[in-house]
Design an enzyme around this catalytic site. Structure first.
Site, PDB file in Angstrom:
ATOM      1  N   ARG A  62       0.832  -1.213   0.000  1.00  0.00           N
ATOM      2  CA  ARG A  62       0.000   0.000   0.000  1.00  0.00           C
ATOM      3  C   ARG A  62       0.865   1.261   0.000  1.00  0.00           C
ATOM      4  O   ARG A  62       0.522   2.262  -0.657  1.00  0.00           O
ATOM      5  CB  ARG A  62      -0.917  -0.027   1.220  1.00  0.00           C
ATOM      6  CG  ARG A  62      -1.953   1.098   1.294  1.00  0.00           C
ATOM      7  CD  ARG A  62      -2.948   0.806   2.418  1.00  0.00           C
ATOM      8  NE  ARG A  62      -3.983   1.815   2.499  1.00  0.00           N
ATOM      9  CZ  ARG A  62      -4.055   2.746   3.462  1.00  0.00           C
ATOM     10  NH1 ARG A  62      -3.118   2.784   4.412  1.00  0.00           N
ATOM     11  NH2 ARG A  62      -5.043   3.615   3.482  1.00  0.00           N
ATOM     12  N   ASN A  94      -3.943   8.499   4.510  1.00  0.00           N
ATOM     13  CA  ASN A  94      -2.788   7.894   5.186  1.00  0.00           C
ATOM     14  C   ASN A  94      -2.816   8.016   6.710  1.00  0.00           C
ATOM     15  O   ASN A  94      -2.262   7.164   7.411  1.00  0.00           O
ATOM     16  CB  ASN A  94      -1.487   8.528   4.683  1.00  0.00           C
ATOM     17  CG  ASN A  94      -1.233   8.266   3.213  1.00  0.00           C
ATOM     18  OD1 ASN A  94      -1.544   7.196   2.702  1.00  0.00           O
ATOM     19  ND2 ASN A  94      -0.673   9.241   2.521  1.00  0.00           N
TER      20      ASN A  94
END
Length: 318
Positions: A62, A94
């Site tokens: 990711r 994030n």
């Protein structure tokens, strides 16, 4: 003097041709002579990290995605917030969810040690760590093109705008990927990365309470772990085998059991349905296409030549 001048011009011409023919300036053999131990070292550290926690493989994969989608694959996601760096770690996609930074730090330390100096970029470490994570969890391998350099800036605003949202519908997803030079086929196969890992309740709450294109029993089960209020960080697997790289993600979409709205959007009566069905039936095709699209994604706006730097510490500019 004329001969010297001629040789100088000829050498300049040869160098120009070489640069022009290198395309992105990346090569899978980039470190073969500079530091042949670099890639085996990255592999070893990733394997060790995954052995300690299988979920970290999904997290490292990711990181590479979230890096490449923000101004190219330049390790900007790794930069800590400072008075002059608008850190991407604090962007909505994030914050409190991107993880694996300590593993990248460990890789950087070990690679610099075996190479005797900082010669491997943090951007290349992200790209190779993503591949090794996939391979370690049973997925395909591919030749990672290398030679990226690291950015000296980051952009929280760009991260908020460019990283695909779990709430996007198909047209929005197609546009998001197109903006990165990726097509609909890339969208479907790269979304298959969600065969690994988990998602937080806050990212799928609206789907399990509001969406109609969802298996009722699947929604009911998820509602027991993700209430309408609270429990934002409670985790659910993105597919039934979150620690194995397989085709269960696509099988789930066909059964209306995609965890995120953006996942199910790929199989909802639109133009991507057929490819989702193909991948649900054909592991080999999925693996082959995933490898190709990962190489393509790794080519997004790399910094090469004199642009950027090789960071001594992946978290800060030199």
């Amino acid at each position: 003097m004329n001969i010297i001048k001629f040789l100088s011009l000829f050498l300049s011409f040869i160098l120009t041709i070489g640069i022009a023919s290198s395309h992105s300036g990346l090569s899978s053999s980039y470190y073969d002579r500079v530091c042949p131990e670099a890639l085996p070292t990255i592999k070893r550290v990733v394997e060790d990290a995954v052995a300690q926690e299988r979920r970290i493989g999904a997290s490292l994969l990711r990181l590479h995605f979230h890096d490449c989608f923000v101004n190219g694959c330049d390790a900007s996601i790794l930069l800590d917030q400072t008075s002059t760096i608008d850190g991407e770690k604090n962007a909505a996609p994030n914050a409190n969810s991107a993880r694996g930074f300590e593993v990248i730090d460990r890789i950087k330390f070990e690679v610099d040690r075996v190479c005797h100096r900082p010669v491997v970029s943090c951007a290349d470490i992200l790209a190779v760590a993503a591949r090794e994570s996939v391979v370690t969890l049973g997925g395909p391998s591919w030749k990672v093109k290398l030679g990226r350099r690291d950015s000296t800036t980051a952009s929280q605003a760009a991260a908020n705008m460019s990283i695909p949202s779990p709430f996007m519908d198909l047209p929005a997803l197609i546009k998001n990927f197109k903006d990165q030079g990726l097509d609909e086929d890339d969208l479907v196969v790269l979304s298959g990365a969600h065969t690994l890992g988990f998602a937080q309740c806050r990212t799928f709450r609206s789907r399990i309470y509001n969406d109609t294109n969802i298996d009722p029993a699947f929604a009911s089960h998820l509602q027991t772990i993700c209430p309408q209020v609270g429990g934002n960080s409670t985790l659910a697997p993105l597919d039934p085998t979150p620690g194995s790289f397989d085709t269960k993600y696509f099988t789930d979409l066909v059964s209306k059991k995609g965890l995120l709205s953006s996942d199910q959007a790929l199989f909802n009566g639109g133009e991507t349905d057929e490819l989702v069905s193909e991948y649900s039936r054909d592991l080999e095709e999925f693996f082959e296409d995933f490898a190709k699209s990962m190489i393509k994604m790794g080519d997004i706006k790399p910094l090469t030549g004199n642009r950027g730097q090789i960071r001594n510490n992946c978290r800060m500019v030199n």
